[in-house]
Design a protein around this motif. Sequence first.
Motif, PDB file in Angstrom:
ATOM      1  N   TYR A   7       0.872  -1.171   0.000  1.00 19.82           N
ATOM      2  CA  TYR A   7       0.000   0.000   0.000  1.00 19.82           C
ATOM      3  C   TYR A   7       0.910   1.222   0.000  1.00 19.82           C
ATOM      4  O   TYR A   7       1.693   1.429   0.939  1.00 19.82           O
ATOM      5  N   LYS A  32      -1.180  -1.072  -4.312  1.00 24.84           N
ATOM      6  CA  LYS A  32      -2.474  -0.409  -4.140  1.00 24.84           C
ATOM      7  C   LYS A  32      -2.227   1.012  -3.652  1.00 24.84           C
ATOM      8  O   LYS A  32      -1.361   1.244  -2.815  1.00 24.84           O
ATOM      9  N   ASP A  33      -3.009   1.933  -4.183  1.00 29.82           N
ATOM     10  CA  ASP A  33      -2.953   3.326  -3.739  1.00 29.82           C
ATOM     11  C   ASP A  33      -3.647   3.395  -2.380  1.00 29.82           C
ATOM     12  O   ASP A  33      -4.844   3.148  -2.267  1.00 29.82           O
ATOM     13  N   ARG A  35      -4.560   5.761  -0.552  1.00 29.68           N
ATOM     14  CA  ARG A  35      -5.635   6.753  -0.417  1.00 29.68           C
ATOM     15  C   ARG A  35      -6.930   6.213  -1.020  1.00 29.68           C
ATOM     16  O   ARG A  35      -7.997   6.323  -0.414  1.00 29.68           O
ATOM     17  N   ALA A  36      -6.846   5.628  -2.206  1.00 30.51           N
ATOM     18  CA  ALA A  36      -8.033   5.121  -2.897  1.00 30.51           C
ATOM     19  C   ALA A  36      -8.530   3.808  -2.304  1.00 30.51           C
ATOM     20  O   ALA A  36      -9.737   3.555  -2.277  1.00 30.51           O
ATOM     21  N   THR A  37      -7.603   2.985  -1.838  1.00 28.71           N
ATOM     22  CA  THR A  37      -7.947   1.660  -1.307  1.00 28.71           C
ATOM     23  C   THR A  37      -7.152   1.419  -0.029  1.00 28.71           C
ATOM     24  O   THR A  37      -6.085   0.807  -0.066  1.00 28.71           O
ATOM     25  N   PRO A  38      -7.639   1.904   1.111  1.00 26.73           N
ATOM     26  CA  PRO A  38      -6.916   1.661   2.369  1.00 26.73           C
ATOM     27  C   PRO A  38      -6.897   0.176   2.719  1.00 26.73           C
ATOM     28  O   PRO A  38      -7.739  -0.589   2.241  1.00 26.73           O
ATOM     29  N   SER A  40      -7.718  -3.182   4.553  1.00 27.58           N
ATOM     30  CA  SER A  40      -8.974  -3.625   5.158  1.00 27.58           C
ATOM     31  C   SER A  40      -8.804  -3.781   6.665  1.00 27.58           C
ATOM     32  O   SER A  40      -7.677  -3.899   7.163  1.00 27.58           O
ATOM     33  N   GLY A  91      -7.051   5.988   4.214  1.00 31.45           N
ATOM     34  CA  GLY A  91      -5.691   5.528   3.999  1.00 31.45           C
ATOM     35  C   GLY A  91      -4.639   6.565   4.333  1.00 31.45           C
ATOM     36  O   GLY A  91      -3.489   6.223   4.615  1.00 31.45           O
TER      37      GLY A  91
END
Length: 121
Positions: A7, A32-33, A35-38, A40, A91
């Motif tokens: 991330y 994974k970005d 900010r867009a996809t923190p 889980s 995120g």
Amino acid sequence: MSRLIAYLHPKCSTCERARQWLRRRGVDFAEKDIRATPPSPAELRTMLAALGGKRGRLFNTSGLEYRALGLAAKLPGLDDAGALALLAGSGMLVKRPFLLGPGVALVGFDEKAWAAALAPA
């Protein structure tokens, strides 16, 4: 496909150093970005366990959002569920880079720690 997830934030110089470090070593990872996809809640719980339950180490304490929310004062009063809900919801609150996979749980970029954790068995 890699089971190692990094991330990262596109504008974070530390994340860029970590990205380049992983690539130079030929480490297979999915990016994974943050900010867009923190991460889980389950991923955050895994990282929290790897950090010995030290919730404060999961937070980007130098971030604008952390300071704007006054989390330095609020964090001690939160339980794990509350802290992880905050992190999963934004995120930008998560310390980065955040690297997670089978047998690997790293937050923040420390070249020596990453080299040790990612050394071939």
